[in-house]
Enzyme design. Structure first.
Site, PDB file in Angstrom:
ATOM      1  N   ARG A   1      24.651  30.750  73.142  1.00  0.00           N
ATOM      2  CA  ARG A   1      23.459  31.329  73.748  1.00  0.00           C
ATOM      3  C   ARG A   1      23.883  32.293  74.877  1.00  0.00           C
ATOM      4  O   ARG A   1      24.944  32.147  75.479  1.00  0.00           O
ATOM      5  CB  ARG A   1      22.524  30.253  74.302  1.00  0.00           C
ATOM      6  CG  ARG A   1      23.116  29.413  75.455  1.00  0.00           C
ATOM      7  CD  ARG A   1      22.586  29.920  76.795  1.00  0.00           C
ATOM      8  NE  ARG A   1      23.116  29.256  77.965  1.00  0.00           N
ATOM      9  CZ  ARG A   1      24.194  29.644  78.625  1.00  0.00           C
ATOM     10  NH1 ARG A   1      24.942  30.646  78.178  1.00  0.00           N
ATOM     11  NH2 ARG A   1      24.570  29.036  79.725  1.00  0.00           N
TER      12      ARG A   1
ATOM     13  N   HIS B   1      34.929  21.657  79.477  1.00  0.00           N
ATOM     14  CA  HIS B   1      34.455  23.026  79.726  1.00  0.00           C
ATOM     15  C   HIS B   1      35.648  23.933  80.038  1.00  0.00           C
ATOM     16  O   HIS B   1      36.500  23.569  80.851  1.00  0.00           O
ATOM     17  CB  HIS B   1      33.546  23.086  80.959  1.00  0.00           C
ATOM     18  CG  HIS B   1      32.241  22.360  80.792  1.00  0.00           C
ATOM     19  ND1 HIS B   1      31.235  22.429  81.713  1.00  0.00           N
ATOM     20  CD2 HIS B   1      31.770  21.564  79.795  1.00  0.00           C
ATOM     21  CE1 HIS B   1      30.196  21.710  81.307  1.00  0.00           C
ATOM     22  NE2 HIS B   1      30.509  21.158  80.151  1.00  0.00           N
TER      23      HIS B   1
ATOM     24  N   GLU C   1      31.677  30.698  78.837  1.00  0.00           N
ATOM     25  CA  GLU C   1      31.868  29.258  79.043  1.00  0.00           C
ATOM     26  C   GLU C   1      31.884  28.564  77.679  1.00  0.00           C
ATOM     27  O   GLU C   1      30.901  28.598  76.949  1.00  0.00           O
ATOM     28  CB  GLU C   1      30.752  28.651  79.902  1.00  0.00           C
ATOM     29  CG  GLU C   1      31.008  27.156  80.131  1.00  0.00           C
ATOM     30  CD  GLU C   1      30.013  26.506  81.078  1.00  0.00           C
ATOM     31  OE1 GLU C   1      30.312  26.388  82.273  1.00  0.00           O
ATOM     32  OE2 GLU C   1      28.928  26.125  80.613  1.00  0.00           O
TER      33      GLU C   1
HETATM   34  P1  GTP Z   1      25.486  25.273  86.440  1.00  0.00           P
HETATM   35  O1  GTP Z   1      26.051  26.141  85.349  1.00  0.00           O
HETATM   36  O2  GTP Z   1      24.445  25.960  87.253  1.00  0.00           O
HETATM   37  O3  GTP Z   1      24.993  23.957  85.913  1.00  0.00           O
HETATM   38  O4  GTP Z   1      26.655  24.985  87.480  1.00  0.00           O
HETATM   39  P2  GTP Z   1      28.158  24.548  87.233  1.00  0.00           P
HETATM   40  O5  GTP Z   1      28.929  25.571  86.460  1.00  0.00           O
HETATM   41  O6  GTP Z   1      28.723  24.130  88.525  1.00  0.00           O
HETATM   42  O7  GTP Z   1      27.943  23.258  86.355  1.00  0.00           O
HETATM   43  P3  GTP Z   1      28.857  22.555  85.277  1.00  0.00           P
HETATM   44  O8  GTP Z   1      30.079  23.306  84.978  1.00  0.00           O
HETATM   45  O9  GTP Z   1      28.989  21.153  85.687  1.00  0.00           O
HETATM   46  O10 GTP Z   1      27.870  22.614  84.014  1.00  0.00           O
HETATM   47  C1  GTP Z   1      27.669  23.770  83.286  1.00  0.00           C
HETATM   48  C2  GTP Z   1      26.880  23.459  82.030  1.00  0.00           C
HETATM   49  O11 GTP Z   1      27.280  22.212  81.464  1.00  0.00           O
HETATM   50  C3  GTP Z   1      25.387  23.311  82.202  1.00  0.00           C
HETATM   51  O12 GTP Z   1      24.754  24.546  82.156  1.00  0.00           O
HETATM   52  C4  GTP Z   1      25.036  22.440  80.989  1.00  0.00           C
HETATM   53  O13 GTP Z   1      25.062  23.188  79.782  1.00  0.00           O
HETATM   54  C5  GTP Z   1      26.198  21.505  80.934  1.00  0.00           C
HETATM   55  N1  GTP Z   1      25.977  20.308  81.770  1.00  0.00           N
HETATM   56  C6  GTP Z   1      26.579  20.006  82.932  1.00  0.00           C
HETATM   57  N2  GTP Z   1      26.150  18.836  83.426  1.00  0.00           N
HETATM   58  C7  GTP Z   1      25.239  18.368  82.535  1.00  0.00           C
HETATM   59  C8  GTP Z   1      24.424  17.186  82.490  1.00  0.00           C
HETATM   60  O14 GTP Z   1      24.449  16.327  83.355  1.00  0.00           O
HETATM   61  N3  GTP Z   1      23.598  17.073  81.414  1.00  0.00           N
HETATM   62  C9  GTP Z   1      23.531  17.978  80.414  1.00  0.00           C
HETATM   63  N4  GTP Z   1      22.694  17.773  79.404  1.00  0.00           N
HETATM   64  N5  GTP Z   1      24.273  19.109  80.438  1.00  0.00           N
HETATM   65  C10 GTP Z   1      25.111  19.306  81.484  1.00  0.00           C
HETATM   66 MG    MG Z   2      30.810  25.262  85.450  1.00  0.00          MG
END
Ligand code: GTP
Ligand code: MG
Length: 250
Positions: A65, A142, A161
């Protein structure tokens, strides 16, 4: 976004201030869409090659996406990022997202390792939520990868990502996301507890399937690279400088 080459055919967007309805948004997102196509195609080639070599396919599903303009602007506001192309490109690394589901934990590490080794791809950041799950039970591997996108007048290196998880982890994450969406982030405590239980059950299933698989071995390959523990070490070695942990920037 790192841009090689002096000028874009479209002109300089770098200091453009965006709003959700801004017409330049589509132009800004184009390289991200191309990056998704390129990475998806790499995953598809890998899937075909592994299936041919092993008579078995570790990659079960690939989805992708591009983050919506609303979601990009929402994240920018949340992290205090100015709404210019340069700032958004530098600070929001998940505008392009590709998600891969595998059968086993060892296969998630195997796919991560094989993709990280590809010459065109640069590993920017690794977050291993499989080894280090989030408190709510979320598990996934990730990687932010930078991928070259060859446009008519320049090459852009675009971050994507990549999330790699088992089918069980994916099932749980999709359900958890749906529940949070439905309850607009104020999920009743009973449901939160049920979700933690469900995450635990999914993790136990993954661990058991991995143990069974390792015990039986892989009759087609007969090599140690199908062992989960071995692959975890391999991934650590190949993603140079990375140690398991959260958000280590290379
Ligand atoms: P964001 O992208 O704003 O969330 O910040 P970040 O990059 O610090 O977060 P992170 O790398 O932990 O998570 C990135 C992505 O992983 C999110 O956009 C979700 O797709 C997925 N993800 C992370 N934590 C969760 C969770 O607790 N539940 C679910 N369903 N998906 C998650
Ligand atoms: Mg992240």
């Amino acid at each position: 976004m790192i841009v090689d080459g002096a000028h874009s055919l479209f002109g300089d967007l770098s200091q453009t201030e965006f709003t959700p309805m801004h017409s330049d948004f589509a132009r800004f997102l184009l390289p991200y869409q191309c990056a998704i196509s390129a990475l998806t195609s790499m995953v598809t080639i890998l899937k075909g090659d592994l299936t041919h070599a092993d008579h078995y396919c570790p990659i079960r599903d690939v989805t992708s996406r591009v983050k919506s303009p609303d979601s990009i602007l929402g994240k920018a506001a949340r992290i205090g990022c100015p709404l210019t192309v340069d700032d958004i490109g530098t600070n929001i690394l998940d505008i392009a997202g590709v998600r891969v589901s595998c059968g086993l934990i060892s296969e998630t590490y195997r796919v991560a390792t094989l993709l990280s080794q590809q010459d065109d791809l640069t590993v920017i950041e690794v977050e291993d939520y499989i080894a280090h799950p989030k408190p709510n039970g979320y598990k996934s591997f990730h990687i932010i990868l930078e991928i070259p996108v060859y446009l008519s007048d320049r090459v852009e290196r675009v971050p994507v990502e990549l999330q790699i998880r088992t089918i069980a982890m994916n099932l749980w994450a999709n359900l958890e996301h749906k529940i949070h969406y439905k309850h607009e982030h104020s999920v009743p405590p009973r449901l939160l507890n049920d979700l933690i239980d469900a995450a635990d059950a999914a993790h136990r299933l993954d661990a058991k399937m991995q143990r069974l698989h390792d015990e039986v071995g892989d009759p087609t390959a007969g090599q140690a690279t199908h062992n989960g523990a071995h692959l975890e070490l391999l991934a650590t070695h190949i993603i140079d400088g990375w140690q398991p942990g959260h958000g280590r920037h290379l």
